[in-house]
Motif scaffolding. Structure first.
Motif, PDB file in Angstrom:
ATOM      1  N   GLU A 171       0.830  -1.203   0.000  1.00  0.00           N
ATOM      2  CA  GLU A 171       0.000   0.000   0.000  1.00  0.00           C
ATOM      3  C   GLU A 171       0.866   1.255   0.000  1.00  0.00           C
ATOM      4  OE1 GLU A 171      -3.208   0.257  -0.419  1.00  0.00           O
ATOM      5  OE2 GLU A 171      -3.339  -1.924  -0.593  1.00  0.00           O
ATOM      6  N   SER A 172       2.053   1.135   0.568  1.00  0.00           N
ATOM      7  CA  SER A 172       2.960   2.282   0.611  1.00  0.00           C
ATOM      8  C   SER A 172       3.580   2.535  -0.753  1.00  0.00           C
ATOM      9  CB  SER A 172       4.057   2.030   1.656  1.00  0.00           C
ATOM     10  OG  SER A 172       5.032   3.044   1.600  1.00  0.00           O
ATOM     11  N   VAL A 173       4.254   1.537  -1.298  1.00  0.00           N
ATOM     12  CA  VAL A 173       4.867   1.637  -2.622  1.00  0.00           C
ATOM     13  C   VAL A 173       4.836   0.256  -3.255  1.00  0.00           C
ATOM     14  CG1 VAL A 173       6.891   2.347  -3.950  1.00  0.00           C
ATOM     15  CG2 VAL A 173       6.439   3.391  -1.735  1.00  0.00           C
ATOM     16  N   SER A 174       4.488   0.204  -4.525  1.00  0.00           N
ATOM     17  CA  SER A 174       4.359  -1.073  -5.205  1.00  0.00           C
ATOM     18  C   SER A 174       5.702  -1.793  -5.301  1.00  0.00           C
ATOM     19  CB  SER A 174       3.793  -0.867  -6.607  1.00  0.00           C
ATOM     20  OG  SER A 174       3.760  -2.088  -7.315  1.00  0.00           O
ATOM     21  N   THR A 175       5.652  -3.115  -5.241  1.00  0.00           N
ATOM     22  CA  THR A 175       6.858  -3.935  -5.384  1.00  0.00           C
ATOM     23  C   THR A 175       6.968  -4.541  -6.772  1.00  0.00           C
ATOM     24  OG1 THR A 175       5.688  -5.838  -4.452  1.00  0.00           O
ATOM     25  CG2 THR A 175       6.966  -4.490  -2.929  1.00  0.00           C
ATOM     26  N   TYR A 176       6.237  -3.986  -7.732  1.00  0.00           N
ATOM     27  CA  TYR A 176       6.370  -4.429  -9.119  1.00  0.00           C
ATOM     28  C   TYR A 176       7.775  -4.107  -9.608  1.00  0.00           C
ATOM     29  CZ  TYR A 176       5.880  -4.546 -14.197  1.00  0.00           C
ATOM     30  OH  TYR A 176       6.069  -4.802 -15.534  1.00  0.00           O
ATOM     31  N   MET A 177       8.415  -5.090 -10.262  1.00  0.00           N
ATOM     32  CA  MET A 177       9.805  -4.951 -10.669  1.00  0.00           C
ATOM     33  C   MET A 177       9.996  -4.755 -12.164  1.00  0.00           C
ATOM     34  SD  MET A 177      11.877  -5.246  -8.048  1.00  0.00           S
ATOM     35  CE  MET A 177      13.411  -5.760  -8.799  1.00  0.00           C
ATOM     36  N   GLY A 178       8.983  -5.043 -12.963  1.00  0.00           N
ATOM     37  CA  GLY A 178       9.163  -5.086 -14.402  1.00  0.00           C
ATOM     38  C   GLY A 178       9.392  -6.515 -14.853  1.00  0.00           C
ATOM     39  N   SER A 179       9.327  -6.740 -16.161  1.00  0.00           N
ATOM     40  CA  SER A 179       9.535  -8.074 -16.741  1.00  0.00           C
ATOM     41  C   SER A 179       8.582  -9.100 -16.129  1.00  0.00           C
ATOM     42  CB  SER A 179      10.992  -8.532 -16.547  1.00  0.00           C
ATOM     43  OG  SER A 179      11.876  -7.670 -17.213  1.00  0.00           O
ATOM     44  N   PHE A 180       7.326  -8.687 -15.880  1.00  0.00           N
ATOM     45  CA  PHE A 180       6.261  -9.572 -15.364  1.00  0.00           C
ATOM     46  C   PHE A 180       6.542 -10.056 -13.936  1.00  0.00           C
ATOM     47  CE2 PHE A 180       6.486 -10.491 -20.020  1.00  0.00           C
ATOM     48  CZ  PHE A 180       5.348  -9.789 -20.380  1.00  0.00           C
ATOM     49  N   LEU A 181       7.393  -9.354 -13.203  1.00  0.00           N
ATOM     50  CA  LEU A 181       7.810  -9.825 -11.877  1.00  0.00           C
ATOM     51  C   LEU A 181       7.403  -8.841 -10.785  1.00  0.00           C
ATOM     52  CD1 LEU A 181       9.553 -11.654  -9.963  1.00  0.00           C
ATOM     53  CD2 LEU A 181      11.505 -10.189 -10.576  1.00  0.00           C
ATOM     54  N   ALA A 182       6.913  -9.386  -9.663  1.00  0.00           N
ATOM     55  CA  ALA A 182       6.692  -8.604  -8.441  1.00  0.00           C
ATOM     56  C   ALA A 182       7.314  -9.369  -7.283  1.00  0.00           C
ATOM     57  CB  ALA A 182       5.205  -8.383  -8.192  1.00  0.00           C
ATOM     58  N   ILE A 183       7.874  -8.636  -6.313  1.00  0.00           N
ATOM     59  CA  ILE A 183       8.497  -9.303  -5.165  1.00  0.00           C
ATOM     60  C   ILE A 183       7.942  -8.721  -3.856  1.00  0.00           C
ATOM     61  CG2 ILE A 183      10.648  -9.958  -6.307  1.00  0.00           C
ATOM     62  CD1 ILE A 183      11.916  -7.485  -4.956  1.00  0.00           C
ATOM     63  N   PRO A 184       6.734  -9.094  -3.483  1.00  0.00           N
ATOM     64  CA  PRO A 184       6.157  -8.574  -2.235  1.00  0.00           C
ATOM     65  C   PRO A 184       6.966  -9.008  -1.014  1.00  0.00           C
ATOM     66  CG  PRO A 184       4.860 -10.405  -3.078  1.00  0.00           C
ATOM     67  CD  PRO A 184       5.848 -10.062  -4.148  1.00  0.00           C
ATOM     68  N   HIS A 185       7.084  -8.104  -0.054  1.00  0.00           N
ATOM     69  CA  HIS A 185       7.807  -8.382   1.182  1.00  0.00           C
ATOM     70  C   HIS A 185       7.314  -7.420   2.245  1.00  0.00           C
ATOM     71  CE1 HIS A 185      10.066  -5.512  -1.297  1.00  0.00           C
ATOM     72  NE2 HIS A 185      10.267  -4.879  -0.160  1.00  0.00           N
ATOM     73  N   GLY A 186       7.731  -7.631   3.471  1.00  0.00           N
ATOM     74  CA  GLY A 186       7.240  -6.822   4.580  1.00  0.00           C
ATOM     75  C   GLY A 186       7.950  -5.490   4.703  1.00  0.00           C
ATOM     76  N   THR A 187       7.481  -4.686   5.622  1.00  0.00           N
ATOM     77  CA  THR A 187       8.113  -3.403   5.905  1.00  0.00           C
ATOM     78  C   THR A 187       9.361  -3.611   6.745  1.00  0.00           C
ATOM     79  OG1 THR A 187       6.815  -3.125   7.922  1.00  0.00           O
ATOM     80  CG2 THR A 187       5.874  -2.253   5.885  1.00  0.00           C
ATOM     81  N   ASN A 188      10.149  -2.562   6.846  1.00  0.00           N
ATOM     82  CA  ASN A 188      11.358  -2.658   7.652  1.00  0.00           C
ATOM     83  C   ASN A 188      11.042  -2.917   9.119  1.00  0.00           C
ATOM     84  OD1 ASN A 188      14.213  -2.500   7.892  1.00  0.00           O
ATOM     85  ND2 ASN A 188      14.012  -0.467   8.785  1.00  0.00           N
ATOM     86  N   ALA A 189       9.888  -2.419   9.579  1.00  0.00           N
ATOM     87  CA  ALA A 189       9.514  -2.601  10.983  1.00  0.00           C
ATOM     88  C   ALA A 189       9.070  -4.026  11.294  1.00  0.00           C
ATOM     89  CB  ALA A 189       8.401  -1.617  11.350  1.00  0.00           C
ATOM     90  N   ALA A 190       8.913  -4.845  10.259  1.00  0.00           N
ATOM     91  CA  ALA A 190       8.378  -6.200  10.456  1.00  0.00           C
ATOM     92  C   ALA A 190       9.462  -7.246  10.615  1.00  0.00           C
ATOM     93  CB  ALA A 190       7.478  -6.572   9.276  1.00  0.00           C
ATOM     94  N   LYS A 191      10.711  -6.827  10.832  1.00  0.00           N
ATOM     95  CA  LYS A 191      11.795  -7.811  10.910  1.00  0.00           C
ATOM     96  C   LYS A 191      11.618  -8.784  12.075  1.00  0.00           C
ATOM     97  CE  LYS A 191      14.869  -4.544  13.297  1.00  0.00           C
ATOM     98  NZ  LYS A 191      14.056  -3.341  13.120  1.00  0.00           N
TER      99      LYS A 191
END
Length: 704
Positions: free
Chosen positions: A609-629
């Motif tokens: 919701e903050s910033v998309s994790t779409y990478m290009g070339s049909f790829l997305a890499i969703p991951h958590g926030t820095n606070a979620a370590k």
């Protein structure tokens, strides 16, 4: 066939002195607040202060015992220890700082006088030697014994350094301090001290003054202030009068941009204490250095005649800082020295401006660029002189990512994001490979969290939503915003910039070594990629600067990629039809591996919701926030293929890679993924794969 080689540019003696002065300044400036605190306490509470207090000022007796006070212990112990710690920390982080402070204590006790020069020796020496010692057994300590070895090695070596400082360094530094002090007294008694302006004023314009000011004048001034209650040495370089006089001369007799900008520059210089803002005016007309020299000599002579001085360093050299540190009996002399210095500088500069050819408006921009080249990085006040930005690259980069001044070859590039590992790691891997292919394997390309950035990079690559966060802490760098971390056209621009700055550009400049300078001549911009924003998993910032092509972290198994990307975490046909459902599906695979808890999946949605994790070339890499370590149990990656594609914020995604990482363990597989998705043939093989093993094989062997 003869092989043509390009000679590396020689680093001038001026640059070496600049770097040395900058290093000394780096030890002193962070602790200026402590100097000011000591100066205030001294001015108020010593026997000749505004509010004499025996218990605080350290004079007289209480209950038959001499008062120690705050003044003596602060200057003898606190300030040198702070300098020693800072110097060690600059070399080897906190560990180096601690060892440097221990060594500094030996010098302090051995000398019995304020040991600022000794601290500036022992601090970096302690950090450097501790770093070398640690490298001997790096990676060789058995698990469970790290703390034991680290603590005892630091303690033993710190004790030895303290002995070295006590018996070896302190006598040498004491002899040097005595000789330098005697030389200063000789100049004062023979009326020769004003002649120091002949060296100090040109040194300021060439950014060589830090070595003189922080290496000699400040330490000697503090010792003199402790003995006499004030020192003239604090105002040899910090007097704002000469610069003010020059800028006033431009205000009345200048032309074009120089005349228009001079009044504002005078305010910044005199009230704000930023002296470098007048340096381009001198560089436009080098003869004007005679005006500042004459003003400086006049100010020093006035101080000597009136026996005036400051109780502590005035930093920055603002009139407010000068007055705040003025000794109680010196206000008349200090104010008079500033006024007369400004008046003489104004008169001499005015004559030069009226009797020599005027510069046109373009000269100020050129002079500002030259000033920044000599400084080795972009000036924080140059925009006042040239409008939107200083330097020749200003026009080219207008409205885009950022402005940098080419002060040396591009050697240090960073991909920055919130956490510093996910998409930024992949982007760094792609660009690194391109730069290596272009024939520049020595150019360092890393990834880091924005929180860990410092103003030491030549090029910073970020997502457009993060660029404004990165700029304040990397103002010297060229900023690039990319629209596709897999195959952005901006990468070609960066490669061209690297090629240019390491060939023609490198030979044409004698800027500081790599990392100190900034690239220029190229613009940085472009549609931003959503990938950079997210860049990063939530392992935290402690591994932010690790190269992504490095081998798996120590402790990982030989087949570290298999440990992180397991067969059961690869899905050939995902069931999700929306972005959020795909994030859930990728997160559930990580959860099933025991790599994360439920809170991490929620953090993956928060990041998206903050910033998309779409990478290009049909790829997305969703991951958590820095606070979620704290929700990560171990490193893991999941891969899901969606043959029909999913709408990901208006972009088509066929592959979703869920990431949870601790330390550097997941970097090997991320580098593999990055290489696969920059190759159309490899992407086609992924789309055509009929088994998990094919995907695992493709990711596992691409780095072989």
């Amino acid at each position: 066939m003869a092989t043509e080689t390009v000679a590396k540019p020689r680093t001038s003696a001026r640059v070496h002195v600049q770097k040395f002065g900058t290093f000394l300044s780096g030890m002193i400036m962070p602790n200026i607040g402590a100097f000011i605190a000591w100066g205030i306490i001294t001015a108020l509470f010593i026997e000749k202060g505004w509010l004499p207090v025996p218990q605080l000022g350290g004079f007289g007796e209480t209950d038959g015992k001499p008062n120690i006070g705050l003044v003596g212990p602060m200057i003898t112990y606190l300030l040198p220890l702070l300098i020693g710690y800072t110097g060690g920390k600059m070399v080897y982080d906190v560990r180096g700082g601690v060892v440097g402070a221990i060594g500094t204590m030996g010098v302090i006790v051995g000398a019995g006088i304020p040991m600022f020069i000794g601290a500036m020796i022992m601090g970096p020496l302690g950090g450097w030697t501790m770093k070398k010692i640690d490298s001997i057994w790096d990676g060789k300590i058995r698990p469970g014994f790290e703390m034991l070895v680290n603590n005892f090695s630091a303690g033993i070596w710190g004790a030895l350094l303290a002995l070295l400082g006590f018996y070896g360094i302190s006598p040498l530094v004491t002899a040097f301090s005595t000789a330098a002090g005697n030389f200063v007294q000789f100049l004062v008694h023979n009326g020769l001290l004003p002649l120091t302006s002949i060296f100090i004023e040109p040194a300021k314009v060439l950014f060589l003054n830090n070595a003189i000011n922080h290496g000699v004048l400040t330490p000697l001034g503090v010792q003199q202030s402790l003995e006499q209650g004030k020192s003239i040495l604090f105002l040899l370089e910090a007097n704002p009068g000469p610069g003010l006089g020059l800028l006033l001369a431009y205000t009345f007799f200048g032309r074009g941009a120089a005349k228009a900008s001079a009044p504002g520059a005078a305010i910044i210089q005199f009230l704000g204490g930023i002296h470098e803002i007048y340096f381009p005016y001198v560089l436009m007309r080098p003869l004007l250095i005679l005006g500042t020299i004459a003003g400086g000599m006049t100010g020093i002579a006035t101080l000597a005649v009136t026996n005036s001085g400051l109780v502590a360093p005035a930093a920055p050299g603002s009139i407010f800082a000068v007055l705040a540190q003025t000794s109680r009996d010196s206000y008349f002399g200090v104010i008079l020295s500033v006024v007369l210095a400004a008046a003489v500088s104004f008169l001499v500069s005015s004559v030069i401006l009226k009797t020599t050819k005027h510069s046109d408006e373009a000269d100020l921009g050129d002079a500002t660029a030259r000033m920044e080249e000599m400084k080795g990085k972009k000036s924080s006040v140059s925009s006042h002189l040239t409008g939107a930005g200083a330097g020749t690259a200003a026009g080219a980069a207008a409205g885009r990512g950022g402005v940098g001044v080419l002060a040396g070859p591009v050697r240090n590039i960073v991909f920055a994001c919130d956490a510093g590992m996910g998409s930024s790691a992949m982007g760094a891997s792609v660009l690194r490979n391109k730069i290596k292919a272009a024939g520049f394997p020595d150019v360092k390309v890393t990834n880091a969290s924005i929180a860990n950035l410092s103003d030491t990079y030549d090029v910073v690559v970020t997502h457009q939503d993060l660029t404004e966060r990165a700029k304040p802490v990397t103002s010297s760098a060229m900023h690039y915003s990319v629209d596709n971390f897999m195959n952005s056209p901006r990468y070609d621009e960066i490669v061209d910039l690297v090629r240019e700055s390491n060939t023609e550009g490198a030979a044409a400049t004698e800027g500081p070594d790599a990392g100190a300078g900034t690239p220029g001549g190229a613009s940085a911009s472009g549609p931003a990629t959503a990938a950079a924003a997210g860049a990063g998993t939530t392992h935290g910032a402690h591994a932010a600067d690790a190269p992504v092509d490095a081998a798996p972290a120590a402790g990982a198994s030989a087949n570290g990629s298999a440990d992180i990307l397991a067969r059961e975490s690869v899905i050939l046909t995902g069931t999700a039809t929306t972005r959020d459902a795909a994030i859930d599906e990728a997160g559930r695979l990580l959860l099933a591996r025991g790599a994360v808890d439920e809170g991490y999946i929620a953090a993956m949605h928060e990041r998206e919701e903050s910033v998309s994790t779409y990478m290009g070339s049909f790829l997305a890499i969703p991951h958590g926030t820095n606070a979620a370590k704290d929700h990560i149990r171990k490193s893991a990656v999941s891969v899901i293929r969606y043959p029909e594609g999913i709408d990901w914020n208006g972009k088509q995604v066929k592959f979703v890679v869920g990431v949870a990482g601790i330390n550097n363990e997941h970097l090997h597989i991320l580098s593999s993924i990055a290489k696969v998705f920059t190759n159309k043939e490899q992407v086609a093989r992924l789309e055509a794969a009929t088994s998990q093993d094919e995907i695992l094989d493709l990711f596992g062997k691409v780095n072989a």
